[in-house]
Design an enzyme around this catalytic site. Structure first.
Site, PDB file in Angstrom:
ATOM      1  N   LYS A 120       4.991   4.300  18.477  1.00 24.52           N
ATOM      2  CA  LYS A 120       5.377   5.541  18.119  1.00 24.52           C
ATOM      3  C   LYS A 120       5.773   6.221  19.743  1.00 24.52           C
ATOM      4  CE  LYS A 120       1.717   5.411  14.507  1.00 24.52           C
ATOM      5  NZ  LYS A 120       0.470   5.346  14.369  1.00 24.52           N
TER       6      LYS A 120
ATOM      7  N   ASP B 218       0.894  -0.574  18.080  1.00 24.85           N
ATOM      8  CA  ASP B 218       1.290   0.735  17.223  1.00 24.85           C
ATOM      9  C   ASP B 218       1.387   1.767  17.923  1.00 24.85           C
ATOM     10  OD1 ASP B 218       1.671   1.227  14.413  1.00 24.85           O
ATOM     11  OD2 ASP B 218       0.016   2.602  14.854  1.00 24.85           O
TER      12      ASP B 218
ATOM     13  N   GLY C 251       0.834  -1.238  -0.048  1.00 28.73           N
ATOM     14  CA  GLY C 251       0.149  -0.085   0.136  1.00 28.73           C
ATOM     15  C   GLY C 251       0.755   1.267  -0.022  1.00 28.73           C
TER      16      GLY C 251
HETATM   17  P1  NHO Z   1       1.913  -3.787   2.853  1.00 28.18           P
HETATM   18  O1  NHO Z   1       0.642  -3.333   2.090  1.00 28.18           O
HETATM   19  O2  NHO Z   1       1.450  -5.076   3.737  1.00 28.18           O
HETATM   20  O3  NHO Z   1       3.080  -3.722   2.171  1.00 28.18           O
HETATM   21  C1  NHO Z   1       4.175  -4.204   2.857  1.00 28.18           C
HETATM   22  C2  NHO Z   1       5.087  -4.798   1.212  1.00 28.18           C
HETATM   23  O4  NHO Z   1       6.450  -5.124   1.852  1.00 28.18           O
HETATM   24  C3  NHO Z   1       4.594  -5.954   0.770  1.00 28.18           C
HETATM   25  O5  NHO Z   1       4.735  -5.632  -0.493  1.00 28.18           O
HETATM   26  C4  NHO Z   1       5.541  -7.005   1.167  1.00 28.18           C
HETATM   27  O6  NHO Z   1       5.649  -7.959  -0.059  1.00 28.18           O
HETATM   28  C5  NHO Z   1       6.899  -6.419   1.309  1.00 28.18           C
HETATM   29  N1  NHO Z   1       7.679  -6.950   2.019  1.00 28.18           N
HETATM   30  C6  NHO Z   1       7.718  -7.455   3.324  1.00 28.18           C
HETATM   31  N2  NHO Z   1       8.981  -8.102   3.746  1.00 28.18           N
HETATM   32  C7  NHO Z   1       9.667  -7.996   2.663  1.00 28.18           C
HETATM   33  C8  NHO Z   1      11.096  -8.157   2.412  1.00 28.18           C
HETATM   34  N3  NHO Z   1      11.929  -8.960   3.335  1.00 28.18           N
HETATM   35  N4  NHO Z   1      11.737  -7.792   1.493  1.00 28.18           N
HETATM   36  C9  NHO Z   1      10.891  -7.046   0.295  1.00 28.18           C
HETATM   37  N5  NHO Z   1       9.699  -7.032   0.482  1.00 28.18           N
HETATM   38  C10 NHO Z   1       9.106  -7.321   1.577  1.00 28.18           C
HETATM   39  O7  NHO Z   1       2.063  -2.645   4.255  1.00 28.18           O
HETATM   40  P2  NHO Z   1       2.080  -0.809   4.058  1.00 28.18           P
HETATM   41  O8  NHO Z   1       0.595  -0.522   4.772  1.00 28.18           O
HETATM   42  O9  NHO Z   1       2.198  -0.403   2.775  1.00 28.18           O
HETATM   43  O10 NHO Z   1       3.036  -0.470   5.270  1.00 28.18           O
HETATM   44  C11 NHO Z   1       4.211  -0.301   4.864  1.00 28.18           C
HETATM   45  C12 NHO Z   1       4.975   0.022   6.034  1.00 28.18           C
HETATM   46  O11 NHO Z   1       4.544   1.416   6.252  1.00 28.18           O
HETATM   47  C13 NHO Z   1       4.825  -0.690   7.572  1.00 28.18           C
HETATM   48  O12 NHO Z   1       6.165  -0.662   8.042  1.00 28.18           O
HETATM   49  C14 NHO Z   1       3.937   0.063   7.998  1.00 28.18           C
HETATM   50  O13 NHO Z   1       3.874  -0.087   9.560  1.00 28.18           O
HETATM   51  C15 NHO Z   1       4.309   1.417   7.688  1.00 28.18           C
HETATM   52  N6  NHO Z   1       3.248   2.614   8.055  1.00 28.18           N
HETATM   53  C16 NHO Z   1       2.199   2.492   7.296  1.00 28.18           C
HETATM   54  C17 NHO Z   1       1.171   3.348   7.587  1.00 28.18           C
HETATM   55  C18 NHO Z   1      -0.011   3.211   6.827  1.00 28.18           C
HETATM   56  O14 NHO Z   1      -0.940   4.020   7.190  1.00 28.18           O
HETATM   57  N7  NHO Z   1      -0.479   2.152   6.202  1.00 28.18           N
HETATM   58  C19 NHO Z   1       1.320   4.427   8.673  1.00 28.18           C
HETATM   59  C20 NHO Z   1       2.585   4.397   9.006  1.00 28.18           C
HETATM   60  C21 NHO Z   1       3.664   3.570   8.769  1.00 28.18           C
HETATM   61  O15 NHO Z   1       1.001   6.438   9.408  1.00 28.18           O
HETATM   62  C22 NHO Z   1       0.433   5.226   9.190  1.00 28.18           C
HETATM   63  C23 NHO Z   1       0.133   4.574  10.532  1.00 28.18           C
HETATM   64  O16 NHO Z   1       0.820   4.660  11.534  1.00 28.18           O
HETATM   65  C24 NHO Z   1      -0.938   3.516  10.490  1.00 28.18           C
HETATM   66  C25 NHO Z   1      -1.576   2.913  11.701  1.00 28.18           C
HETATM   67  N8  NHO Z   1      -1.988   1.601  11.538  1.00 28.18           N
HETATM   68  C26 NHO Z   1      -2.676   3.805  12.284  1.00 28.18           C
HETATM   69  O17 NHO Z   1      -2.073   4.984  12.811  1.00 28.18           O
HETATM   70  O18 NHO Z   1      -3.695   3.427  12.314  1.00 28.18           O
END
Ligand code: NHO
Length: 369
Positions: free
Chosen positions: A232, A228, A13
Site C-alpha cells: 500500500k 501488505d 470473498g
Molecule cells: P479470495 O477469497 O482468495 O478470492 C480470490 C478468487 O480469485 C478466488 O475465487 C480464486 O479462485 C480466484 N482466482 C485466483 N486466480 C485466478 C485466475 N488466474 N483466474 C480466475 N480466478 C482466479 O481473495 P479475496 O479476499 O476475495 O481478495 C481478492 C482480491 O482483493 C485480492 O487481490 C486481495 O488482495 C484484494 N483485497 C482484499 C481485501 C480484503 O479485505 N479481503 C482488501 C483489499 C484488497 O482492503 C482490504 C485489505 O487491504 C485487506 C488486508 N488484508 C488488510 O488490510 O488487513
C-alpha cells in the site's frame, strides 16, 4: 441507452460481495445503462456468455457450481479475444490476487478494455509494470482503457481519490502516514486495547480471529510479514511521484517469527504461532511502561523520499491509539493543510467494504463512457 459489458475474474470473498453489490446497482440504474456481465471466472471454473447476452447475477453462484459452469477461457489470449469481440465497452474487474492477471493489464488497457481492481500486485510489483499500466491507460495516450484501483489502499475508503484530488488541485504532499492494514489494526486494537479489561486474548488467538472475520489476506502471513502494508505504501509513494523500484527497497518490520517463515501452509503457521505469544506480550508491556500502546503503522515522507513500515508506540491520547475494530486511519500532511492533517478514517478490510471500493471505481468508469 448504452450497453456496457463486464468481465469478472475472481469470485472469492471480495468477488462475491462485488457481484451482489453490482446486481443491486444494475437494478437501480436500469433506465440509464444496460449492463451485461459476460464472464465470471474462478481459477478452474467459469460462466461465460459467449453470445454477450449476459449472465444472471442472481443465480450465478448455483449456476457456476451446478452444471452451468465450464472451463474458463485461456488467459490472456482467449480472454482478450472474447472481451475485445464484445459489441460495446468492456470493464474487466479483477478480484483475484493473481500476478499473472495483473501482468496483462497493459495489454487489456491498450486494447481499450477498462480495468478496475482491488488486486495490489500490478501497482506494487515492479516499477516497470506500474509505469506500463499507467502508460497504456486513458489519460496518458488518450486511447487506452481507464484504470482505477481505489481498493488497493484502505478498502473502500477514499484514499487514492483524495490523493488525486489534492494533487490535481495543486497541493503538495509532504507526508502520508497511518494504519493501513485492517488486519494489523484489528490485531493491535484487540491485543493491546486503549483500555485493557484483562481478558485480552494472546496474539496468536487474535490472528486466528482476524482470519475468521475475513480481514486477512488468504494467507495471514501476507499481512503479518508487513508486505501488505508495504504494498500500500509503495502504491501511495509511486502515485506521489516517488519512483520506488520494488517492494523491498525500504525497511519493513515482519511480525513472523523466523522459525515459522517456512511453515508449509497457513494452518501450520497458525498452529505454531502460539509458541511465540510471549514475545508479543513483551512488546505490549514495554509500550505500557511508557504509558503508550503499540501499533503497526506505515509512513511515507515525500519530501525526504523515505518510506517505512513497522511497530511504533503511540501516546494513549493520539488518534492512532484510539482506533477501533479493523479501522484504518490515513493522515495526509500537505502544504495547504499544514500540520493539521487531512484525515481519512474507517473500516479498512473485509469483503463488503472492499467490494464497495471496487464498485465505486466501476461507477467512475461508467460515468466516463
Ligand atoms: P479470495 O477469497 O482468495 O478470492 C480470490 C478468487 O480469485 C478466488 O475465487 C480464486 O479462485 C480466484 N482466482 C485466483 N486466480 C485466478 C485466475 N488466474 N483466474 C480466475 N480466478 C482466479 O481473495 P479475496 O479476499 O476475495 O481478495 C481478492 C482480491 O482483493 C485480492 O487481490 C486481495 O488482495 C484484494 N483485497 C482484499 C481485501 C480484503 O479485505 N479481503 C482488501 C483489499 C484488497 O482492503 C482490504 C485489505 O487491504 C485487506 C488486508 N488484508 C488488510 O488490510 O488487513
Amino acid at each position: 441507452m448504452s450497453k456496457i459489458y463486464v468481465a469478472i475474474i475472481g469470485a472469492g470473498g471480495v468477488g462475491k460481495s462485488f457481484i451482489s453489490q453490482l446486481n443491486a446497482y444494475v437494478g437501480r440504474i436500469r433506465n440509464k445503462h444496460t449492463i451485461n456481465t459476460i464472464l465470471i471466472s474462478r481459477s478452474s471454473k467459469a460462466l461465460q456468455s459467449k453470445d454477450y447476452s449476459g449472465i444472471n447475477l442472481t443465480t450465478w453462484e448455483s449456476d457456476l457450481s451446478g452444471g452451468g459452469g465450464g472451463k474458463p477461457p485461456a488467459f490472456p489470449e482467449e480472454t482478450l479475444k472474447f472481451l475485445t469481440g464484445a459489441p460495446g465497452p468492456v470493464i474487466l474487474v479483477d478480484n483475484t490476487s493473481s500476478e499473472e492477471v495483473a501482468g496483462e493489464y497493459p495489454r487489456f488497457l491498450s486494447a481499450g478494455v477498462h480495468v478496475v481492481t482491488p488486486n495490489k500486485k500490478g501497482f506494487s510489483g515492479s516499477l516497470e509494470l506500474f509505469q506500463a499500466i499507467y502508460a497504456a491507460s486513458a489519460g496518458q495516450n488518450g486511447n487506452g482503457g481507464y484504470v482505477f484501483h481505489e481498493a488497493t489502499v484502505g478498502a473502500g475508503l477514499p484514499v487514492l481519490s483524495t490523493l488525486r484530488d489534492l494533487q490535481d488541485t495543486g497541493d503538495e504532499i509532504v507526508k502520508i502516514e497511518g494504519v493501513f492494514s485492517g488486519t494489523m489494526s484489528y490485531l493491535f486494537n484487540s491485543f493491546a486495547p486503549l483500555s485493557p479489561t484483562g481478558s485480552e486474548k494472546p496474539f496468536s488467538a487474535c490472528v486466528a480471529q482476524a482470519r475468521e472475520l475475513g480481514y486477512t489476506e488468504p494467507d495471514p502471513r501476507d499481512d503479518l510479514n508487513g508486505l501488505d502494508v508495504a504494498r500500500k505504501l509503495t502504491i501511495l509513494a509511486r502515485l506521489s511521484g516517488l519512483p520506488v523500484s520494488q517492494l523491498t527497497s525500504f525497511p519493513i518490520q515482519s511480525l513472523i517469527p523466523k522459525p515459522l517463515e517456512t511453515a508449509a501452509s497457513a494452518e501450520e503457521f497458525l498452529d505454531g504461532l502460539a509458541e511465540f505469544d510471549n514475545d508479543m506480550e513483551g512488546v505490549k508491556a514495554a509500550a505500557e511502561k511508557e504509558g503508550a500502546v503499540v501499533r503497526y503503522v506505515g509512513s511515507l515522507d515525500v519530501a525526504k523520499g523515505e518510506v517505512s513500515v513497522g511497530l511504533r508506540n503511540f501516546d494513549k491520547g493520539s488518534a492512532v491509539a484510539g482506533l477501533k475494530g479493523s479501522d484504518n486511519i490515513i493522515s495526509f500532511y500537505t502544504r495547504r493543510y499544514g500540520d493539521r492533517a487531512l484525515i481519512v478514517q474507517g473500516a479498512g478490510a473485509g469483503a463488503e467494504v472492499t467490494a464497495m471500493g471496487v464498485l465505486s471505481d466501476f461507477i467512475k468508469v461508467l460515468e466516463r463512457l
